[in-house]
Design a protein around this motif. Sequence first.
Motif, PDB file in Angstrom:
ATOM      1  N   LEU A  14       0.390   2.096  -1.591  1.00 28.57           N
ATOM      2  CA  LEU A  14       0.565   1.371  -0.336  1.00 28.57           C
ATOM      3  C   LEU A  14       0.879   2.320   0.810  1.00 28.57           C
ATOM      4  O   LEU A  14       1.549   3.335   0.627  1.00 28.57           O
ATOM      5  CB  LEU A  14       1.718   0.369  -0.458  1.00 28.57           C
ATOM      6  CG  LEU A  14       1.504  -0.796  -1.412  1.00 28.57           C
ATOM      7  CD1 LEU A  14       2.727  -1.686  -1.404  1.00 28.57           C
ATOM      8  CD2 LEU A  14       0.285  -1.589  -0.978  1.00 28.57           C
ATOM      9  N   LEU A  15       0.401   1.943   1.986  1.00 28.28           N
ATOM     10  CA  LEU A  15       0.749   2.674   3.192  1.00 28.28           C
ATOM     11  C   LEU A  15       2.249   2.499   3.446  1.00 28.28           C
ATOM     12  O   LEU A  15       2.775   1.410   3.328  1.00 28.28           O
ATOM     13  CB  LEU A  15      -0.045   2.092   4.363  1.00 28.28           C
ATOM     14  CG  LEU A  15       0.182   2.708   5.729  1.00 28.28           C
ATOM     15  CD1 LEU A  15      -0.423   4.106   5.776  1.00 28.28           C
ATOM     16  CD2 LEU A  15      -0.442   1.836   6.812  1.00 28.28           C
ATOM     17  N   PRO A  17       4.446   2.810   6.420  1.00 28.00           N
ATOM     18  CA  PRO A  17       4.399   3.035   7.870  1.00 28.00           C
ATOM     19  C   PRO A  17       5.604   3.826   8.378  1.00 28.00           C
ATOM     20  O   PRO A  17       5.460   4.665   9.274  1.00 28.00           O
ATOM     21  CB  PRO A  17       4.394   1.639   8.471  1.00 28.00           C
ATOM     22  CG  PRO A  17       4.197   0.692   7.360  1.00 28.00           C
ATOM     23  CD  PRO A  17       4.521   1.384   6.080  1.00 28.00           C
ATOM     24  N   LYS A  20       5.073   7.412   7.534  1.00 24.52           N
ATOM     25  CA  LYS A  20       3.978   7.960   8.347  1.00 24.52           C
ATOM     26  C   LYS A  20       4.464   8.280   9.766  1.00 24.52           C
ATOM     27  O   LYS A  20       4.118   9.323  10.327  1.00 24.52           O
ATOM     28  CB  LYS A  20       2.840   6.936   8.387  1.00 24.52           C
ATOM     29  CG  LYS A  20       1.521   7.530   8.831  1.00 24.52           C
ATOM     30  CD  LYS A  20       0.416   6.489   8.768  1.00 24.52           C
ATOM     31  CE  LYS A  20      -0.787   6.951   9.551  1.00 24.52           C
ATOM     32  NZ  LYS A  20      -1.736   5.867   9.812  1.00 24.52           N
TER      33      LYS A  20
END
Lengths: 87, 231
Positions: A14-15, A17, A20
């Motif tokens: 999964l990303l 966020p 990131k």
Amino acid sequence: MPKIIVEVMPKEVLLDPAGKSVMNALHRKGHSASKKSDITAVRIGKRIELHFDREITDKDLADAREIGESFLSNGVIEDVVKISSEN
Amino acid sequence: MKIGVVTFPGTLDDRDAARAVRLAGGEAVSLWHADTNLHKVDAVVLPGGFSYGDYLRCGAIAAQAPVMESIIKAANGGLPVLGICNGFQVLVESHLLPGGLIRNEHQHFICRDQKLIVESNTTAWTNEFELNQEITIPLKNGEGGYIATDETLKRLEGEGLITFRYKEVNPNGSMNDIAGLRNERGNVVGLMPHPEHAVEPGFGPDTTVAMRSGVDGLKFFTSVINSLVNA
């Protein structure tokens, strides 16, 4: 203080966020490691401490795993990556 | 018809949901998170908001609240339950519906009038819609990306449990454009968009007829009253 530490991370696929955004900021800041692109990713999870006022038993650790997998994490999106204790 | 509307600490849209119930002709009954008594309601709405500040995960702590013990038990016995936005997250965290909801793919909070396709009209909350009817319902969330394992997605598709799909725009990266789900029995429905914000002319989404005239959300509430009357 005796405690059990439950560590939860978003699933690899999964990303993340939050991670990131932190990585983007690191790169903007020109941190030496990130300049050389040594840091290829940042992932942010949770560390949850369960405190006790007595010594921790194997049963407590088993209970912590159950709590970790049923409530502290959601198996669809997260993994309990580590359960440890400090006495 | 008595329809309970639950308030958790951090719930926002309980008043709007209660108003929607009244506009549909029902009697709204406030239910309190710390009270296991459902006050003999005929159905329950879990409204939107940010219960417990979204601590741990959206809906995770609310799913452990005393009132949810009673609601989970009653839902498994057939009580109609609608989860809207944070309420959908609570249903997922309560395992009344499968999967999970994560931060929107583009990482922004989104607020828009969203087109949906009604893909199941045999639930307690959607029986007044036509199958494949296009409706417009306001959507407002930060963590509305629906995800599930491949196996779960296959089951949802195969058993016709996907109740609403986003049309034209997938606003949050939800798998298979899933906006809302039902359980097998059809008494439990959850969705990210907010039907209670589209129940009264002058306050709903824009339509081709007039600004803010959209009232597609009202049918969720008339549907449940209809299903209770005919039960």
